[in-house]
Design an enzyme around this catalytic site. Sequence first.
Site, PDB file in Angstrom:
ATOM      1  N   ASP A  99     -43.703  43.930  32.774  1.00 42.49           N
ATOM      2  CA  ASP A  99     -42.820  42.931  32.186  1.00 42.49           C
ATOM      3  C   ASP A  99     -42.483  41.901  33.269  1.00 42.49           C
ATOM      4  O   ASP A  99     -42.108  42.279  34.376  1.00 42.49           O
ATOM      5  CB  ASP A  99     -41.536  43.620  31.697  1.00 42.49           C
ATOM      6  CG  ASP A  99     -41.079  43.108  30.350  1.00 42.49           C
ATOM      7  OD1 ASP A  99     -40.825  41.900  30.248  1.00 42.49           O
ATOM      8  OD2 ASP A  99     -40.970  43.921  29.412  1.00 42.49           O
ATOM      9  N   ASP A 201     -41.237  37.778  29.437  1.00 43.42           N
ATOM     10  CA  ASP A 201     -39.947  37.758  28.766  1.00 43.42           C
ATOM     11  C   ASP A 201     -39.485  36.324  28.458  1.00 43.42           C
ATOM     12  O   ASP A 201     -39.482  35.476  29.358  1.00 43.42           O
ATOM     13  CB  ASP A 201     -38.938  38.436  29.706  1.00 43.42           C
ATOM     14  CG  ASP A 201     -37.644  38.786  29.034  1.00 43.42           C
ATOM     15  OD1 ASP A 201     -37.678  39.582  28.082  1.00 43.42           O
ATOM     16  OD2 ASP A 201     -36.591  38.264  29.464  1.00 43.42           O
ATOM     17  N   GLU A 255     -43.397  36.615  25.185  1.00 39.45           N
ATOM     18  CA  GLU A 255     -42.400  36.854  24.129  1.00 39.45           C
ATOM     19  C   GLU A 255     -41.903  35.467  23.748  1.00 39.45           C
ATOM     20  O   GLU A 255     -41.399  34.748  24.624  1.00 39.45           O
ATOM     21  CB  GLU A 255     -41.250  37.715  24.655  1.00 39.45           C
ATOM     22  CG  GLU A 255     -40.252  38.048  23.565  1.00 39.45           C
ATOM     23  CD  GLU A 255     -38.853  38.321  24.082  1.00 39.45           C
ATOM     24  OE1 GLU A 255     -38.077  38.974  23.366  1.00 39.45           O
ATOM     25  OE2 GLU A 255     -38.506  37.868  25.192  1.00 39.45           O
ATOM     26  N   HIS A 330     -38.544  47.372  21.849  1.00 45.19           N
ATOM     27  CA  HIS A 330     -37.244  47.827  22.354  1.00 45.19           C
ATOM     28  C   HIS A 330     -36.077  46.948  21.905  1.00 45.19           C
ATOM     29  O   HIS A 330     -34.936  47.265  22.186  1.00 45.19           O
ATOM     30  CB  HIS A 330     -37.303  47.860  23.885  1.00 45.19           C
ATOM     31  CG  HIS A 330     -37.505  46.481  24.448  1.00 45.19           C
ATOM     32  ND1 HIS A 330     -38.679  45.766  24.264  1.00 45.19           N
ATOM     33  CD2 HIS A 330     -36.680  45.663  25.128  1.00 45.19           C
ATOM     34  CE1 HIS A 330     -38.567  44.573  24.827  1.00 45.19           C
ATOM     35  NE2 HIS A 330     -37.362  44.482  25.361  1.00 45.19           N
ATOM     36  N   ASP A 331     -36.360  45.828  21.239  1.00 44.93           N
ATOM     37  CA  ASP A 331     -35.296  44.927  20.796  1.00 44.93           C
ATOM     38  C   ASP A 331     -34.993  45.030  19.303  1.00 44.93           C
ATOM     39  O   ASP A 331     -34.121  44.321  18.795  1.00 44.93           O
ATOM     40  CB  ASP A 331     -35.688  43.469  21.082  1.00 44.93           C
ATOM     41  CG  ASP A 331     -35.650  43.143  22.565  1.00 44.93           C
ATOM     42  OD1 ASP A 331     -34.866  43.773  23.295  1.00 44.93           O
ATOM     43  OD2 ASP A 331     -36.419  42.260  22.984  1.00 44.93           O
TER      44      ASP A 331
HETATM   45  C1  GLC Z   1     -36.000  39.682  25.945  1.00 39.63           C
HETATM   46  C2  GLC Z   1     -36.077  41.173  26.112  1.00 39.63           C
HETATM   47  C3  GLC Z   1     -34.725  41.740  25.865  1.00 39.63           C
HETATM   48  C4  GLC Z   1     -33.774  41.170  26.882  1.00 39.63           C
HETATM   49  C5  GLC Z   1     -33.797  39.648  26.902  1.00 39.63           C
HETATM   50  C6  GLC Z   1     -33.191  39.112  28.144  1.00 39.63           C
HETATM   51  O1  GLC Z   1     -35.693  39.308  24.655  1.00 39.63           O
HETATM   52  O2  GLC Z   1     -37.066  41.708  25.305  1.00 39.63           O
HETATM   53  O3  GLC Z   1     -34.707  43.132  25.893  1.00 39.63           O
HETATM   54  O4  GLC Z   1     -32.490  41.609  26.621  1.00 39.63           O
HETATM   55  O5  GLC Z   1     -35.108  39.138  26.848  1.00 39.63           O
HETATM   56  O6  GLC Z   1     -34.006  39.358  29.259  1.00 39.63           O
END
Ligand code: GLC
Length: 563
Positions: A99, A201, A255, A330-331
């Site tokens: 990540d 991310d 993402e 995970h979100d």
């Molecule tokens: C992304 C991650 C998430 C995190 C956020 C801030 O959305 O997937 O888990 O809280 O970024 O880094």
Amino acid sequence: MSTKTWWKEGIVYQIYPRSFQDTSGNGVGDLKGILHRLDYIKSLGVDIIWLNPVYESPNDDNGYDISDYRSIMKEFGSMEDFDALLAGMKTRGLKLVMDLVVNHSSDEHPWFKASRSSRDNPYRDYYHWWPAEKGTPPKRWSYFDVDENAWKYDATTDAYYLHYFSVKQPDLKWENPKVRQEIYQMMEFWFKKGVDGFRMDVIPFISKDTSFPELPEKYQGDFVSYYAEGPKLHEYLQEMNKEVLSKYDVMTVGEAPGVTIENALDLVGEDRKELNMFFHFDLMSLDRKPGTVFEMNPDKWKLTQFKEIHSRWDRAFESDGWGSMFLSNHDFPRSVSRWGNDHPDFWHASATMLQTFLLTMRGTPYFYFGDEIGMTNVRFNQIEQYQDINTINRYEIAKNKGQDLEAFLENEKEASRDNARTPMQWDTSENSGFSKKTPWISLHPNYKTGINVASQEVDEHSVLHYFRKATALRKAHQGLIYGGYKLIDPKNEDIYAYTRSFEDKQYLILLSFSENLSTVNLSGLHLTNQKLLLANSREVADPLTEISSLHPYEARVYDISKK
Ligand code: GLC
């Protein structure tokens, strides 16, 4: 047709390290735990492991707040453990995707500590500061802030810093070339170790209009879209590609909240030389109240909408770019609880049906750990059970606004990220074989009743065994990876049917999303040579006819090639 590469053909298995396997006895998963489970992971038929952040972090947001990009979080182990894990993966032919969290760092990162110490510190310009003498900065929305305010006043230098996420996650200033060079060097550090790629991310958020105007009218209050359309995003990604990514045979997946289908190829078009793939958010917002990120929509989503989203995105990458297929991470809540049905009558069928879906669509499939055994939402009853900063902050917000807290907790039963963060269910022993100590977050009690690896290993009809069959099927048929996609019976609200065509091969996939016996119209398809390749039900009513019926949540894959 799309050029062939390993990351298009690979199946990804995402691990949230905190929740996978504890070996040190601190109630938190660790790298040795993952190493210990590599043979299991390999046995699933997956090829690529994506690890959520494992870097040094004060864990305000479980590792998404990094205080040292080049060392391993102590709770997870050491750099030696990391090297051993990577070596263990290489031996087994597994690839590793890390990540990359570079929109922001932790406020405990030495850069930020220096930056906030004085206005003329050399690191001042590593972050976004708004001097207080200019007045209150224009509104910026924050995901994880009790005041929903992305500006935090810092008395030491009488200025505000920007944090799109929590106050402990200040945004890095990509406009400063030194910041970009630091990041590229850090990426090189991991690539030299042999890492095979990065999941990036919130990558569309990195570029900002540093004059910080009021939110332009055209966004109509939608900060996420605004954040994703910063002026220099593509310039930075092309630079990153040229300086780092192009030198290695690696995969990248962004993402991408806020990125629209119209802009998709700007990020992943092959001649753009930016990223390989990204996660769009169209499906993830399907069950949310319009205009909100974390609130469930009381009106249930329709299968025609689900199909429309996937058909539309398949078309977007038909001749350029490549998609990423996911139903959970995970979100978001657990896939079977959200898109299937975790009632005992339907759990097995719907979990395997959803696996079939991801493994028969075009685009790289991403599975979140535990989905191979059909793990479900934990649905905590009390706020004290939650560990996630997101739920905890939003509870505070609701309380401060005098909102209905019972209703809030009901919403979190379906929406909370912690649904996906409960520990992996390995067996029926105490703490399900995850840890010898009380885990950092409660386990789902259903590990005792069949939702665990050990019980499913010995049952040849289990969700786990089905998953292995389905991954093997994808591997055996290039047409399921590269083949063209066509939606069949588009208006059907119960059954998702499509074909995949490749060279002289044609496949037909039938997926029921219904609790009832339902029918699908297959007229126009050539069904004379139908061969059943995979089915999640033990009683398949063969052969298919123009109007065929499916049991609740039934899934079937046919080869219907003419010869
Ligand atoms: C992304 C991650 C998430 C995190 C956020 C801030 O959305 O997937 O888990 O809280 O970024 O880094």
